[in-house]
Design an enzyme around this catalytic site. Structure first.
Site, short mmCIF file in Angstrom:
data_model
loop_
_atom_site.label_atom_id
_atom_site.label_comp_id
_atom_site.label_asym_id
_atom_site.label_seq_id
_atom_site.Cartn_x
_atom_site.Cartn_y
_atom_site.Cartn_z
N ASP A 40 0.86 -1.19 0.00
CA ASP A 40 0.00 0.00 0.00
C ASP A 40 0.90 1.25 0.00
OD1 ASP A 40 -2.40 1.39 0.23
OD2 ASP A 40 -2.42 1.29 2.42
N HIS B 280 -7.65 10.02 3.76
CA HIS B 280 -7.21 9.05 4.76
C HIS B 280 -7.54 9.47 6.19
CE1 HIS B 280 -4.60 7.91 1.31
NE2 HIS B 280 -4.99 6.71 1.72
N HIS C 58 -9.11 4.85 -2.35
CA HIS C 58 -8.43 4.89 -1.05
C HIS C 58 -9.32 5.67 -0.08
CE1 HIS C 58 -4.20 3.54 -1.86
NE2 HIS C 58 -4.77 3.45 -3.05
N SER D 76 -12.83 4.42 4.66
CA SER D 76 -13.44 4.05 5.93
C SER D 76 -14.70 4.89 6.17
CB SER D 76 -12.45 4.26 7.09
OG SER D 76 -11.56 3.16 7.16
N ILE E 107 -9.65 0.03 3.17
CA ILE E 107 -10.19 0.32 4.50
C ILE E 107 -9.15 -0.04 5.57
CG2 ILE E 107 -11.99 -0.34 6.17
CD1 ILE E 107 -13.79 -0.87 3.61
#
Ligand code: G3H
Ligand code: 13P
Ligand code: ZN
Length: 335
Positions: free
Chosen positions: A98, A194, A237, A240, A281
């Site tokens: 990642d 993020h 990306h 979440s 996630i």
């Protein structure tokens, strides 16, 4: 050189082709430790979902790169044994770097069993991003390893690189980037970021339950990109959802999280049905682990056996991963 094929991993090519056709997304879950990997494998076998195990360069340093290789190998063996025990099918698993930031890091991962790497050149100029990504692709493809590139910048922390603002992907750049680099998938910026603070409260509206609802993702940009590169796998990306319940559990057990706002599940469901084939996630797992551990510490302050708090944290992760596979990404039953 340890090839991922010897270890039992697969690259992302077939996973993405099936996800694109079937209109679902492959979950890409980050891990740094044993409980996370156990939870990912347990949940993905039980829901019969393909999965991408993601390792950031920070995670590789934290867990030790040699141990990490064996943890990956262990994940495959655990998956086989658990599937057999449950009378279920084995699931496809990719091991993915990642946010790789250098050619050397990508090469080292490829040489130690990774089946897929991301080279994140999004902080470079367009031409430098192309040159770096192309170099990684040339090496990776010699080993049948798939490569994810990135165009556009997400706000928040991307490993050591942090950006205060996001820059949406420019649809007019994607054809040149994809054709010149030869990448297998493309991470784009359409409003995700993020971490657990993806939006400021003042950017949000309140729903009937008083929950802050962030502005929608830029599906118009995604659609333009889909038109430019039809059939090409897109990666999201920063996906979440930052569950209100996890944040409440943390804060009611001594935590101090503020302004924690994520991507609503409804938006991710819509994305998963589009060209988005991979959804990243990490933060949601961090939140649920922290919530479960804090609860044990508050309710049982005399407890000092790590299994007694890491066990509940692992259980919370299993629940969360199953929920994502079954109710958000649509990957359950697609192994
Ligand atoms: O995108 C970043 C991932 O959440 C990994 O985070 O670099 O702190 O391991 P990390
Ligand atoms: P979250 O911080 O939203 O979990 O995003 C994780 C990610 O994009 C990893 O690359
Ligand atoms: Zn990311």
């Amino acid at each position: 050189m340890v090839s991922y094929k010897q270890l039992g991993f697969v690259n992302t090519k077939e996973m993405f082709a099936k996800a694109f056709k079937g209109q679902y997304a492959i979950p890409a879950y980050n891990f740094n430790n044993m409980e996370q990997i156990q939870a990912i494998i347990t949940a993905c076998v039980e829901t019969q979902s393909p999965v991408i195990l993601q390792v950031s360069s920070g995670a590789r340093k934290y867990a030790n790169q040699v141990l990490l290789q064996y943890m990956g190998q262990g994940a495959i063996e655990m998956m086989k044994a658990y599937a057999k025990e449950k009378g279920l099918k084995e699931i496809p698993i990719a091991l993915h770097l990642d946010h790789g930031d250098t050619f050397e890091l990508c090469k080292s991962c490829i040489e130690t069993g990774f089946s897929s790497v991301m080279i994140d050149g999004s902080h470079h100029s367009f031409n430098d991003n192309i040159a770096l990504t192309k170099k990684v692709v040339e090496y990776a493809h010699q080993h049948d390893v798939t490569v994810e590139g990135e165009l556009g910048v997400l706000a928040g922390i991307e490993d050591e690189v942090s950006s205060a603002v996001s820059h949406y992907t420019k649809p007019e750049e994607v054809i040149e980037f994809v054709s010149k680099t030869g990448v297998d998938s493309l991470a784009i910026s359409i409003g995700t970021s993020h971490g657990a603070n993806k939006f400021k409260p003042e950017q949000c509206t309140k729903n009937a339950d008083g929950v802050l609802v962030p502005p929608p993702l830029r599906f118009d940009i995604l659609e333009e990109i889909e038109k430019k590169i039809p059939g090409f796998p897109i990666v999201l990306h920063g996906s979440s959802s930052v569950p209100v319940d996890a944040v409440k559990m943390i804060n009611s057990n001594g935590g101090a999280l503020k302004d924690s706002i994520g991507i609503p599940e409804e938006q991710l469901r819509r994305a998963a049905k589009s060209a988005v084939c991979k959804v990243n996630i990490d933060s949601d797992g961090r939140l649920w682990m922290t919530a479960a551990i804090r609860k044990v510490f508050v309710e049982k302050p005399a407890e000092f056996d790590p299994r007694k708090y890491l066990g509940p944290a692992r259980d919370a992760l299993v629940m969360m991963y199953k929920h994502k596979n079954q109710n958000v990404l649509g990957s359950a039953g697609k192994a």
